[in-house]
Structure formats: C-alpha cells, structure tokens
Design an enzyme around this catalytic site. Structure first.
Site, PDB file in Angstrom:
ATOM      1  CB  ILE A 135     -15.696 -30.801 -33.887  1.00 27.80           C
ATOM      2  CG1 ILE A 135     -14.167 -30.874 -33.903  1.00 27.80           C
ATOM      3  CG2 ILE A 135     -16.153 -29.416 -33.500  1.00 27.80           C
ATOM      4  CD1 ILE A 135     -13.536 -30.021 -34.958  1.00 27.80           C
ATOM      5  N   GLY A 185      -3.981 -39.282 -33.978  1.00 25.87           N
ATOM      6  CA  GLY A 185      -5.041 -38.421 -34.514  1.00 25.87           C
ATOM      7  C   GLY A 185      -4.687 -36.942 -34.498  1.00 25.87           C
ATOM      8  CG  ASP A 238      -4.346 -27.172 -41.614  1.00 30.30           C
ATOM      9  OD1 ASP A 238      -5.565 -27.098 -41.815  1.00 30.30           O
ATOM     10  OD2 ASP A 238      -3.810 -27.026 -40.492  1.00 30.30           O
ATOM     11  CE  LYS A 264      -5.420 -24.117 -38.722  1.00 26.75           C
ATOM     12  NZ  LYS A 264      -4.559 -25.074 -38.024  1.00 26.75           N
TER      13      LYS A 264
END
Ligand code: ASP
Ligand code: MG
Length: 812
Positions: A465, A652, A666, A670
């Site tokens: 990123i 990935g 995860d 969020k």
C-alpha cells in the site's frame, strides 16, 4: 616559514579549500566546541580553513571590561576574573591536563596583559587590541582540540595576513593579504587552519576589527582571498528563514537565496548575516551555504546565483526602530555632502513642494550619522525624527509576486509614512509611524507566507500500500500543491527511516531509501519532528503494528495528524482507544482512517454524511472481509475448504497466518471501528464471535497449521451440507444493531442464507455493507465493491489526505 607558494599550489588551494565559519554561540561551552570539532573533522575537507568568532559572549565581556576600566571601582577586575575562569575552564575541560598546559601558560600571559591594562600599567590605545584576544583564544583552542583528537590543525591570527586601512568600514588590502595568506596556507595541504574572525591589522600595525559580528565577513574575505568555491556559515539555526524565528511563528526555511536578495536583507538590517559578508564574493564562483551546526542533517540555505528562479517574496524582515532625517533642500552644500555620504539609507524620498528630503536610517547608524553631521556642521538644516519602524518584504522582482499585493493591502490599516520598492526591485519597504509588536509581525508574516501552508508527510510502512500510495501521490502532487505545499519528508519501515525535511525525492524513492535510510526509533523521532519546518505534519500509518498504534497519543501530543490504514488503534481496547481520542481532542488533531473498513469503499463518508444530515444508523451488517468473501464465494460442493485457504494465502489474499482471518479477529476490528464511528460504546468482549478455527488447530505454530489445514474440511463440509438442506449457503456475516432503547448487539459468525440472496452472490473478494437507518428503513442502503487491494486502498488513503487538506485549509 615564508616559502613562496607555487602556482600549482595556489590552484590547488582554490579548487580544494573551502571555508567554514563558526560564530560565538556555536562555541559557547565545551560541549559546543566538541560539536564544532566533530563538524570540522567530518564535514570539512582535510585542508579546509575554519574561521571562528570569540567563544560565547566573550566580545561583550571584553567590551564590558574596557568600559569598567574607565570607571573607578573593582568591576573591571571582577569581570576579568570571570572571563579568565570561563576561558581557562574551556581549556582544561577540553584538553585535559596533558594537553592543556601550553595553552594555559599562554592564557595566563594574555590575562596578565589585561590586568596591566585594567590597573593602568599598560596603556592600550586601540580597543581592537584587546577585542582580538576573544577570537585568538577560540582559534587557538579549537586547533589544539583538533590536534588532541588526532586531526592536523593549526591556528592563524588573521592579523598576520589580513591588512586593512582603518575606516568605518576597513578597506582591505587585497593583494598583500592574499599573498600573505597563500604563503601561510598553500604549502600545507592536509592541515586544517583555524583562523580568527573579526580582526585585521591596520597600516600602522595596529589591531583593527571588522565591526560587530564581523566574522561572517572575515569568512567570505578569507574565501575570496583563497578563491574558494564555497563558504559555509554554521549557525545554531537551520539556514535563513522567511522571518526571524525568535519573533515569528511558523517561519519556513529557504533552500536558496539569490545574491541580491541576501544583500538586500543585510542592507535592511536583518540579523542573518553581517552586511559586508557579500562584498568580497566572486558571485559566479562562490556559493555561501548557511547551515545548522545543531542539526547537521537539516536543510541549508544556499546563497548564490539564483536570480532566474520564479519571483517570490522570500523574507519578511523588520526593524523596531528607525530614525528619519529631514533635510532642507535649500541648502545646496548639504545636498552635495549628502550625496557623498558613504552610508545608504534604508529608504529616502523627496517632497519637492516642501523642498525637503527624507532619509531613513537604522537606529544602529545613529551615532555615525550624528558624528558626520557634526563634522559637516549641518545640524540646523537636518531634523531627526524618532518613533518610526520598518517592515519589509525581500525577494527578487518583488512587484511581480502576489505577496507584494497582499503586503500592500495588509498595510492599509497601519500608519504607513512611506511605502517604496527598492531601486533594484528586490524589496518592498514600508516605514511605519508606530511601534511594532510581534502580533502585527506574525500576522503580516502569516498572510505573506501561509497563503499556501505546508504539510509534511511521514509515511510509516513501505509495503504494497505504501508503494501504491507513494506512486499515486507523486502523480497527484501538482494538483495537491495548489491547495497546500505537501511534501513527503520521511519514509520508514519498522527498522529504517529516510528523513529529509526538504522533501524526499519520490522518483525512484526505493533507491533513495536504500541509500539514505538510517536505523531509527519512533519515540526519538517524535521528539525531533516538531523541528520540521512545516505548518502541519501528518503521519500516514500503513503498518499493521500495535506498537505504532500505542504511540498515537504521543503523536497527537507532538502535533501530528494521523491517517491510518492500520486498524490497531481504531480497534484498540477501550482504555487505549479513549486515551487516543482524548489526546487527539486536547491537541485538536485530525485522525482519518477510512481505509480501515472496506478499504477504498466510501463507507465512512456515507455514514458520516447521513448522521451529519440528521439520520440515525440502526444496523450495519454484511461481509466485511475480502478474504472471507473470497473463501466462501468459492466454497461449493466438491471444493476442499483447506485448498481454498492455502490458495488464498498463496495469492496474498489472506493474512500471513490465515487463522487471523479464520478466527475473525480482523472482522472484530472492523466491526469495532464501525461501531465506534457512529458513537457506540463497544469493546472486544461485547462482540460474540464464533471462530472457524477448530480448537485443535488454535495453539500450534503457523507452519504446523498450514500442514494440518485439512482438519478444517470436515466441519466446513458439514456446514455446507447442513445449509444446503434448506437451499441455503453458509456465509460469514458481521453485524451490529442498535435497538430503540439504544442497546447494542454485535456478532460475527457463519449464517445460512438463501442461495439466491444478494449476500450469497458476491464476486469472490467483494465486500458488502447493508445499512439500515431511520431513513433507509424499508430498503437498506447498500455499499459493495472490492474491500481490499493495494490500488483501492491507496486511493482511500489519498482520499483521507484530501479530507485532511480540506480541514486544514478551512481552519488555518
Ligand atoms: N566576536 C565578534 C562579535 O561578537 C565577531 C563575531 O562574532 O562575528 O561581534
Ligand atoms: Mg558574535
């Protein structure tokens, strides 16, 4: 030792020797001396010449002794003792007993001379004779310190080469001085010579000074005598600023100044450099660099031929007291004399109808002018008027800049006696009939220089990123820079940092990073960052690191804004989360994190916009994880779930340890971020989670898990079959809802949904957020699209940056 240097030697000197100058405050104590010695060994060439001023305020102290000597009492003795203790303290502390003794002996002799002067035993006619000791002591000591550290060095008393005719501005005897200096220096390549600044020898052999703060001038004089290409003036500030940083906030440091700009600054009495500094310079050959000795890595200002750069107001300077001289023009003799006066006024003008001319001078020149007036006996035709001040904006072709208009406009409500542009067009000067205060100065400065404020960006995390965002930013930079001067000043991974306050070069930044990055510690960097010459700073956190998130309070407290793609702070346990928010508000910083949920999807904007317009969010549910979406959308009859997990890892799509996804951690993050975004108090334990990782696979290593991934298949197959019985499919859903009474429930887990449902038919990897609100109650608002990927995420980061800029330019 008077060997004539050969032509070759002279050429070598000119090409290889640079001059460095250190002022009094750079030599204020033993610690400073050591720093200077380090700079001289590390940043100066082996044959470079170093010009030094007197240590600390030695010159002032000598002046005070001279003054006290004229008066009765023992003040002079007391001051002398203090000065002796200071100087000898430096010697012993720096050299230690073994090396100190020759210097101490010399020092004792010198101070005996001062004692003889104070007691009247020796009459010393020229003040300069005594003042010279100040620079002599520092040159001698610095050379000795260097030698002690194993560096070849010698000191030179400038009076041994620099000859000048006494005058208010001593006239340098160039030929002789050059000859003397080359003679002394050229035969000894490989020796660093430490030369006394400030002093010279008169034609009668007497000591002379070059005027207060004259060592800058000494440095360029020595540089031009040696014909060297560069003189570096080391200061305790980083170069030349847009204004005096002691008076004005948020000054910016200037990368370059043209000769005429620098000269104009000096003429207008700006304390940056001695006014004569530029006189001896060969402008096509030499560059003067002004650089910080405290922060060697900081940006420096280079003074040279930069006249062709785009016109820009560069420095705002002021004088709190100037004196107006009103001259009656009827007196022809006086007018002639005036023309011959060797001091240019700051501004002058005539008022023909009144037959009067006005000349404005710096307060410091008052003595000189008064003496001159006495000499020419013109006292009657000249009136002195006090109570005026000056503000000026310096920059080549000043009238072509926008700032010029701003300057004029802003002065409208001040009492301007005279507004003028200098003859060569590189300054606009206003003489005000009023006192100056720092508020006025700050206001003018910020109007002149902050119309386009600056933002320094520090990027932590240089993975996928980071790379994508840096690319994107590079393409968008020109557009962004119209709003604010935005520069990436640092790129870091967890170990190394490439920091450059003037902005890192983004073309091929990977190579720059490899070459220029250094190990760093984030907590230490934080303390350093407030020095960055930017109006605002932002850290873009593209890591997934908890330790970075834990520093958010300090980041805010050190004045940084934060853009996070890192979910660890937004989903931190309640106590840390509260702390982050509290400090953020206390320091009025911005925190943007739109990519932490749904990557680039405009989820936060939709939610905030609805709430900002009066709607209430009732529930949000959906598939928030790209990884889980990919796994489940591909999970059909005959497919082994474990194969999908391994494939996702290979591509990935999953976390390095896929259990992070499968255990739904995860997703919890969020969900927490989303819930908090709409103001709900939710903590980890409030969310019911059913993990997809069976007990037996939880407490083993990641590699063992991957080997035994097949153990996932049995329960997953079972799930698929159970769901199919009713024509359903399993999907991993996250949701929270707020009841009418305000109770919040949140859960994450597999649910069976009809095979035809929207949620069952996503493109693998797609995210979907189904939002019910007061207004969207019959039919939900649905936002869906890719919830991961480097380009959409980088775009989301960019969007946060745009938001930040919008906020900063409104509130600024
Ligand atoms: N020591 C001298 C002064 O204080 C010269 C200098 O510092 O440049 O004026
Ligand atoms: Mg000084």
């Amino acid at each position: 030792m008077s060997v004539e240097p050969s032509l070759d030697q002279i050429r070598t000197v000119a090409d290889n020797v640079q001059v460095h100058k250190f002022g009094g405050s750079s030599l204020a104590d033993a610690f400073c001396y050591r720093r200077v010695a380090r700079i001289v060994t590390e940043y100066a060439g082996a044959s470079d010449v170093v010009v030094v001023s007197a240590a600390g305020d030695t010159t002032n102290r000598i002046l005070a002794i001279i003054k006290a000597q004229r008066e009765s009492g023992d003040t002079a003795d007391i001051l002398l003792d203090q000065l002796e203790r200071f100087q000898q303290g430096l010697i012993t502390e720096l050299l230690g007993t073994e090396f100190a003794s020759p210097l101490l002996e010399q020092s004792t002799i010198d101070f005996q001379r001062f004692r003889d002067f104070v007691s009247g035993e020796e009459h010393i006619e020229h003040e300069a004779e005594l003042l010279s000791y100040g620079e002599l002591w520092s040159a001698r000591l610095l050379a000795a310190l260097l030698r002690k550290q194993g560096t070849k060095a010698e000191h030179i008393d400038a009076r041994d080469f620099l000859k000048a005719e006494d005058a208010p501005e001593p006239i340098i005897q160039e030929l002789e001085s050059r000859h003397n200096l080359l003679n002394r220096v050229a035969p000894f390549p490989g020796t660093r010579f430490i030369v006394t600044g400030f002093i010279a020898r008169g034609l009668q052999g007497e000591s002379l000074t070059l005027g207060r703060n004259g060592s800058d001038y000494s440095a360029t004089l020595v540089g031009s005598l040696l014909n060297s290409k560069q003189v570096t003036i080391w200061k305790d500030v980083a170069g030349v600023y847009s204004a005096d940083p002691r008076k004005i906030e948020r000054v910016v440091s200037l990368p370059t100044l043209d000769w005429s700009e620098a000269e104009e600054l000096a003429r207008l009495g700006s304390p940056v450099l001695h006014p004569r500094t530029f006189q001896p310079v060969d402008r096509d050959r030499m560059v003067i660099s002004v650089r910080s000795s405290l922060k060697v890595e900081n940006q420096q200002t280079r003074i040279g031929n930069f006249e062709h750069t785009e016109p820009k107001g560069k420095v705002f300077t002021s004088l709190s007291e100037v004196v107006l001289f009103k001259v009656e023009l009827n007196d022809r003799e006086l007018v002639k004399q005036l023309e011959a006066l060797d001091l240019t006024p700051l501004v002058s003008w005539t008022e023909p109808e009144k037959h009067q001319q006005y000349l404005v001078f710096h307060q410091n020149h008052l003595n000189y002018i008064s003496q001159w007036l006495e000499r020419i006996k013109a006292g009657n035709a000249v009136t002195q008027i006090h109570g005026y001040s000056m503000v000026a904006l310096v920059g080549n072709r000043i009238q072509e800049t926008d700032q010029y208009n701003t300057f004029k406009l802003q002065l409208d409500d001040q009492q301007v006696r005279r507004f003028a542009v200098s003859e060569d067009g590189c300054s606009a000067v206003a003489i005000l009939e009023q006192k100056l205060d720092n508020r006025l100065l700050n206001r003018l400065h910020s109007q002149l220089f902050n119309y386009r404020r600056s933002l320094g960006v520090l990027v932590i995390g240089r993975g996928n990123i980071g790379t994508a965002w840096l690319d994107l930013f590079r393409q968008q930079r020109d557009r962004i820079n119209q709003v604010m001067d935005v520069r990436v000043i640092g790129i870091a991974n967890s170990k190394k940092l490439w920091l450059d306050y003037s902005g890192v070069e983004l073309n091929d930044w990977q190579a720059g990073f490899d070459r220029l990055s250094r190990p760093y510690v984030l907590t230490e960097l934080l303390r350093e960052l407030p020095n960055a010459p930017y109006d605002e700073l932002v850290m873009i956190d593209l890591t997934d690191a908890k330790p970075v998130a834990q520093l958010y309070p300090s980041l805010f407290a050190n004045g940084l804004h934060i853009i996070s793609a890192n979910k660890r702070a937004g989903s931190a346990e309640e106590s840390l989360y509260r702390e982050i928010r509290t400090i953020q508000h206390e320091y009025k910083r911005e925190w943007l994190y739109n990519t932490t949920v749904g990557a680039g999807l405009p989820l936060n904007y939709a939610i905030n916009d609805l709430r900002g317009s009066g709607d209430e969010i009732r529930s949000i549910s959906g598939i928030f994880s790209g990884t889980m979406s990919w796994l489940f959308e591909n999970f059909t009859d005959g497919v082994k779930f474990s194969d999908l997990v391994l494939e996702a890892k290979k591509r990935g799509y999953s976390e390095p340890d896929p259990r992070e996804d499968l255990s739904c951690q995860d997703l919890v993050r969020k969900l927490l971020i989303l819930a908090r975004e709409i103001g709900l108090n939710l903590d980890w334990e409030d969310i019911s989670v059913s993990s997809l990782v069976p007990e037996s696979l939880r407490d083993i290593s990641a590699s063992e898990f991957l080997e035994r991934a097949e153990e996932l298949d049995e329960p997953m197959d079972h799930m698929l079959k159970e769901a199919a019985k009713e024509g359903n499919v399993p999907r991993l859903l996250a949701s929270f809802s707020v009841s009418e009474e305000g109770r919040v429930s949140a859960k994450i887990g597999v649910e069976y949904i009809p095979a035809g449902d929207m949620l069952a038919n996503l493109i693998p990897g797609e995210n979907i957020f189904v939002i019910y609100t007061d207004w969207y109650s019959e039919m939900p608002l649905v936002i869906s699209g890719p919830g991961a990927g480097k380009h959409v995420t980088a775009g989301g980061v960019q969007s946060d940056l745009n938001q930040l800029l919008a906020k900063l330019t409104v509130t600024g």
